[in-house]
Write a protein that holds these residues in place. Sequence first.
Motif, PDB file in Angstrom:
ATOM      1  N   SER A 116      -3.469   8.003   3.845  1.00 40.88           N
ATOM      2  CA  SER A 116      -4.354   7.053   4.510  1.00 40.88           C
ATOM      3  C   SER A 116      -5.433   7.774   5.327  1.00 40.88           C
TER       4      SER A 116
ATOM      5  N   GLU B 190      -6.704  -0.040   3.774  1.00 36.53           N
ATOM      6  CA  GLU B 190      -6.548  -1.480   3.908  1.00 36.53           C
ATOM      7  C   GLU B 190      -7.877  -2.195   3.703  1.00 36.53           C
TER       8      GLU B 190
ATOM      9  N   LEU C 175       0.803  -1.229   0.000  1.00 32.09           N
ATOM     10  CA  LEU C 175       0.000   0.000   0.000  1.00 32.09           C
ATOM     11  C   LEU C 175       0.833   1.275   0.000  1.00 32.09           C
TER      12      LEU C 175
END
Length: 185
Positions: A106, A118, A91
Amino acid sequence: MSHTLLIKNMVCARCKMTVLQVLKDLGFKVQSVELGRVVVAERENYDYTNLEIELNELGFELIKETTEAMVEQVKIALIETVEKGDADFILSEVAKKLGKNYSALSKTFSKHEGMTLEKYLINLKIEKVKEYIQLQQLNFSEIAYSLNYKNSSHLAKQFKSVTGMSMTDYKVLQNWERKSIDQIV
């Protein structure tokens, strides 16, 4: 000179063809089309109002806000990664690709979409698993490997926690309830 349009929910080759046709029908001179991004020749007389209406009717949306554009770029990068079956994907590479700090990216993604990066990636993978099962292309171990799972039991646990059923039950039921990629978030 050219102008870049960012378009939300443009997630597959068919989407690209549809958006291209809308643009051509409205007289836009298209220079290039990628997932989520179209480059058109700069002109003053383009009808952006009708473009927005036409795109909205087809489930697309012009992106005007910087944060929303960044979130859409993240989604496209993850979709492309899952579609390619990039087993070595991490990621944090998305952040590097976009020239952003992973932590900030994020947080922005989570705030904007109400889901972590995620979790979004897991949901993409589970939809890909459903596709593989439906098309009977790979066995469970091959599916797990192609989607970067350590083993098939790790995938099986994740599949069950997301869908509420085992992969075998899903295969036997043949009730192919899949979400389109643009509906995951």
